[in-house]
Scaffold this active site. Structure first.
Site, PDB file in Angstrom:
ATOM      1  N   TRP A  79     100.635 -15.136  72.816  1.00 47.27           N
ATOM      2  CA  TRP A  79     100.737 -16.366  73.615  1.00 47.27           C
ATOM      3  C   TRP A  79      99.578 -17.300  73.348  1.00 47.27           C
ATOM      4  O   TRP A  79      99.772 -18.522  73.286  1.00 47.27           O
ATOM      5  CB  TRP A  79     100.863 -16.036  75.101  1.00 47.27           C
ATOM      6  CG  TRP A  79     102.101 -15.250  75.405  1.00 47.27           C
ATOM      7  CD1 TRP A  79     102.163 -13.965  75.867  1.00 47.27           C
ATOM      8  CD2 TRP A  79     103.470 -15.661  75.223  1.00 47.27           C
ATOM      9  NE1 TRP A  79     103.460 -13.567  76.005  1.00 47.27           N
ATOM     10  CE2 TRP A  79     104.291 -14.578  75.618  1.00 47.27           C
ATOM     11  CE3 TRP A  79     104.067 -16.842  74.776  1.00 47.27           C
ATOM     12  CZ2 TRP A  79     105.690 -14.646  75.578  1.00 47.27           C
ATOM     13  CZ3 TRP A  79     105.455 -16.909  74.735  1.00 47.27           C
ATOM     14  CH2 TRP A  79     106.247 -15.823  75.128  1.00 47.27           C
TER      15      TRP A  79
ATOM     16  N   ASP B 191      95.677 -19.470  80.796  1.00 46.53           N
ATOM     17  CA  ASP B 191      97.065 -19.047  80.953  1.00 46.53           C
ATOM     18  C   ASP B 191      97.044 -17.712  81.693  1.00 46.53           C
ATOM     19  O   ASP B 191      96.655 -16.692  81.149  1.00 46.53           O
ATOM     20  CB  ASP B 191      97.701 -18.899  79.555  1.00 46.53           C
ATOM     21  CG  ASP B 191      99.129 -18.340  79.608  1.00 46.53           C
ATOM     22  OD1 ASP B 191      99.624 -18.060  80.713  1.00 46.53           O
ATOM     23  OD2 ASP B 191      99.736 -18.201  78.520  1.00 46.53           O
TER      24      ASP B 191
ATOM     25  N   LYS C 226     106.678 -13.713  85.928  1.00 48.30           N
ATOM     26  CA  LYS C 226     105.967 -12.452  85.735  1.00 48.30           C
ATOM     27  C   LYS C 226     105.478 -11.886  87.072  1.00 48.30           C
ATOM     28  O   LYS C 226     105.578 -10.707  87.311  1.00 48.30           O
ATOM     29  CB  LYS C 226     104.791 -12.629  84.777  1.00 48.30           C
ATOM     30  CG  LYS C 226     105.179 -13.277  83.450  1.00 48.30           C
ATOM     31  CD  LYS C 226     105.488 -12.297  82.362  1.00 48.30           C
ATOM     32  CE  LYS C 226     106.182 -12.896  81.155  1.00 48.30           C
ATOM     33  NZ  LYS C 226     105.551 -14.049  80.544  1.00 48.30           N
TER      34      LYS C 226
END
Ligand code: PLP
Length: 354
Positions: A100, A167, A191
């Site tokens: 990511w 993030d 998530k």
């Protein structure tokens, strides 16, 4: 019986949240209307999104400290782009700790110079680099707190002279951090907070407005701040479910409570991975994620047998990310300790049968 859901995302949500959410689909607030067929500007829904925003800031301890909480579209992946669009003037610093982060870097490169301060890519992202320097003249420093795919987690964050952007998609609301250190935090809901379809962005307002370029309205954080996340129709259902999950977490005792549970779950599973002769963890021990534990079977010929056993025990979502293989047990906030015990029992049973 509900399965033991170790899915990495979208992932497990609290059962009572799913119950309330399903009721709201049919009849919201006893208004004889569905949550998803009323105006997003109705009093009932405005109360929902306001509550979601205030709960997010409250749980993180960021109320009245110059932060705004926004519910945006496009997932965390859209933030890879929006962060750079809104904050990158000349150059920005990025720490590359996983798939990511790598994607975030790729997007940001379209907007200016990117200094990759350190990377663990050469070792399959199996550790978190710790020796690096963040340039003082960078517009911001970007990092990924939890690497969902590799299974590593940053245990500390650097002191930076420049805005700190993070993030936190896969570990937000899972552990206590000094959240005031951060200037911008973003997280896809799916998530640890709700269904896919909305992204939480927490931004300190004073870092905005410093780039010259024209920013399209939808991609401009200021637009969404000015319009209270109502510039266009918000993702009403994901926002509602996120609000319910945040309320659930608050009622349980907040982040400090859930952090203890999360630590217990992780300790239980990692102890078994280390003890059991058949399994092996694949990342540096000091960087192990409490959310996503990755491990492998040393003897691949046992794969079919193990896979059948955990499926028969009612476990779902244990396969590793398609890019790394092996196993990944995602232990987000809503996963009970008991589910981890079920997995540990299966691992022990496999060992005892050989
Ligand atoms: C899942 C994930 C993303 C991508 O999220 P989308 O909402 O699918 O764009 C980004 N960062 C991290 C750390 C993730 O776990």
């Amino acid at each position: 019986m509900k399965k033991h859901n170790f899915s990495a995302g979208p992932c497990i949500l609290p059962q009572e949240v799913l119950q309330k959410a399903s009721e709201a689909i049919l009849n919201f607030n006893n208004d004889d209307l569905s949550l998803i067929e009323i105006s997003h500007r109705s009093k009932s829904f405005v109360a929902v999104i306001e509550k979601a925003r205030s709960l997010a800031l409250e749980l993180l301890g960021l109320e009245n400290k110059g932060y705004k909480a926004l519910f945006l579209h496009g997932g965390a992946s859209m933030e890879f782009l929006m962060v750079a669009y809104n904050l990158l003037d000349k150059k920005a610093a990025y720490l590359n700790t996983g798939t990511w982060s790598d994607k975030a870097i790729k997007e940001a490169k379209a907007f200016g110079e990117i200094i990759e301060v350190a990377s663990s890519k050469d070792k399959g992202y199996n550790y978190i680099p710790k020796e690096y320097v963040v340039p003082k003249d960078a517009d911001y420093f970007h990092c990924t707190s939890n690497n969902t795919v590799a299974g590593t987690q940053m245990k500390s964050f650097p002191e930076t002279a420049v805005p700190l952007v993070c993030d936190m998609s896969s570990d937000i609301f899972s552990r206590q951090l000094d959240f005031e250190k951060f200037d911008l935090i973003y997280a896809g809901a799916q998530k640890n907070m709700g269904p896919a379809g909305t992204t939480l962005v927490i931004v300190k307002e004073n870092i905005l407005g410093k780039v010259e370029r024209h920013i399209p309205s939808m991609l401009n954080y200021q637009t969404h701040i000015d319009k209270d996340s109502m510039f266009n129709t918000p993702a009403v259902f994901p926002v509602y479910v996120s609000m319910l999950t945040l309320q659930w977490l608050k009622d349980l005792g907040g982040i400090s409570f859930i952090e203890e549970v999360n630590n217990k779950k992780a300790a239980l599973l990692y102890a078994e991975i280390d003890r059991n002769s058949l399994f092996e963890g694949i990342v540096a021990k000091e960087d192990r994620s409490t959310m996503n534990a990755t491990f492998i079977l040393k003897d691949k010929s046992l794969t079919e047998k193990f896979d059948k056993m955990w499926a028969a025990a009612g476990i779902n979502g244990l396969n590793g990310h398609r890019s790394v293989g092996g196993y990944r047990a995602s232990m987000y906030n809503a996963l009970p300790l008991y589910s981890v015990q079920v997995l540990v029992d299966v691992m022990q049973k496999l060992e005892s049968q050989l």
